[in-house]
Enzyme design. Structure first.
Site, short mmCIF file in Angstrom:
data_model
loop_
_atom_site.label_atom_id
_atom_site.label_comp_id
_atom_site.label_asym_id
_atom_site.label_seq_id
_atom_site.Cartn_x
_atom_site.Cartn_y
_atom_site.Cartn_z
N GLY A 20 21.90 -1.64 3.90
CA GLY A 20 21.56 -1.75 5.32
C GLY A 20 22.39 -0.88 6.22
N ASP A 62 35.34 -9.81 -1.82
CA ASP A 62 34.63 -10.89 -1.14
C ASP A 62 35.37 -11.15 0.17
OD1 ASP A 62 33.49 -13.26 -0.24
OD2 ASP A 62 33.45 -14.19 -2.22
N TYR A 155 22.81 -18.21 11.53
CA TYR A 155 23.02 -16.77 11.72
C TYR A 155 23.21 -16.45 13.19
CZ TYR A 155 22.09 -11.75 11.85
OH TYR A 155 22.17 -10.40 12.08
N LYS A 159 26.57 -14.79 15.14
CA LYS A 159 26.60 -13.52 15.86
C LYS A 159 27.03 -13.71 17.31
CE LYS A 159 25.74 -11.07 12.34
NZ LYS A 159 26.81 -10.20 11.79
#
Length: 283
Positions: A20, A62, A155, A159
């Site tokens: 991405g 991680d 999510y 954000k």
């Protein structure tokens, strides 16, 4: 200021670099002449990208593990050099009603999307300050950081949190007297192609169909999403020009920001939409 003049020749550390916008940022950083350190939990993805980018280094990590990120920072500073650009990008999605969301899924998302950003700052920023050279910190929020969307609450919450964290960090850097050298900026991508929707977790019970319907809607939007490399160029150019909010699609994301400001100013309740808020056709 020109992005190549600002960033060329420096070291960039990018978490979530395997896919991405993270991969797009890595490719553009390399094209600007940066030495790119690719950090991702997916070792095979960053190994493949390393082969593509001259001089790149891949370090599987991680971001939920603060000690692992500390080790990455120590290795970069001892073996590669001082970091000019830190990009805290790693993130995951979650679909479903909030009350159906498994606790383990919630904990995982918060650990990656929020704590992972903090851990990156904690591991790298003191070292960046100590070098006393111009450096940049980009934290990846999202258009999701300025909107409300049902069936993606974890999510969206994360954000919003990253955006607030970044705004506070900018003030703290200034308060501590480092603003002339440390440039903190918030990245708010709109729709950018990635595998985040395919990789998103859903729910184990409750309204499973609602979660999967939302996934399908987001996958439909993905077909219209921006190319990650194009998004990266926009972000680098805005950063070099001194912007704080770095928007991959300035009109689309900017409109969402203006709408959010108006909603807060008018104290309006959220309104349920018939189409997902992330639809790029709306800008």
């Amino acid at each position: 200021m020109d992005a190549r003049a600002t960033f060329g020749g420096g070291v960039a550390v990018i978490t979530g670099a395997g896919n991405g916008i993270g991969a797009g940022l890595a490719r553009h950083a390399a094209a600007l002449g940066m030495t790119v350190v690719l950090v991702d939990i997916d070792a095979s993805a960053i190994a493949a990208l390393r082969e593509e980018l001259p001089g790149a280094i891949d370090l599987a990590c991680d971001v939920r593990d603060h000690g692992a990120l500390e080790n990455v920072a120590a290795q970069v500073y001892s073996e590669v050099g001082p970091v000019r650009l830190l990009v805290n990008n790693a993130g995951v999605e979650q679909f479903g009603y909030l009350w159906d969301t498994p606790v383990a899924n919630w904990d995982r998302l918060v650990a990656i999307n929020v704590s992972g950003v903090f851990y990156g700052i904690r591991a790298f920023l003191p070292r960046m300050i100590a070098t006393q050279t111009p450096s940049w910190v980009w934290n990846l929020s999202s258009i999701g950081g300025v909107v409300a969307v049902p069936l993606q609450a974890p999510y969206i919450m994360s954000k919003h949190a990253v955006l607030a964290l970044t705004e506070c960090l900018r003030l703290e850097v200034e308060l501590a007297g480092h603003a002339d050298r440390i440039h903190v900026q918030a990245v708010l991508p709109g729709t950018v192609k990635s595998n985040i929707f395919e990789a998103a977790l859903g729910v184990d019970d409750g309204d499973v169909a609602a979660a999967e319907t939302q996934r399908t809607a987001m996958l439909d939007i993905k077909a219209q999403a921006m190319n990650p490399l194009e998004a990266a160029q926009v972000v680098f150019d805005q950063s070099a020009s001194g912007e704080f909010y770095l928007l991959t699609q300035p009109d689309y994301v900017g409109n969402a920001m203006s709408e959010r400001a108006a909603i807060l100013a008018d104290r309006r309740a959220p309104v349920l939409r018939t189409k997902p808020r992330f639809d790029p056709a709306r800008h």
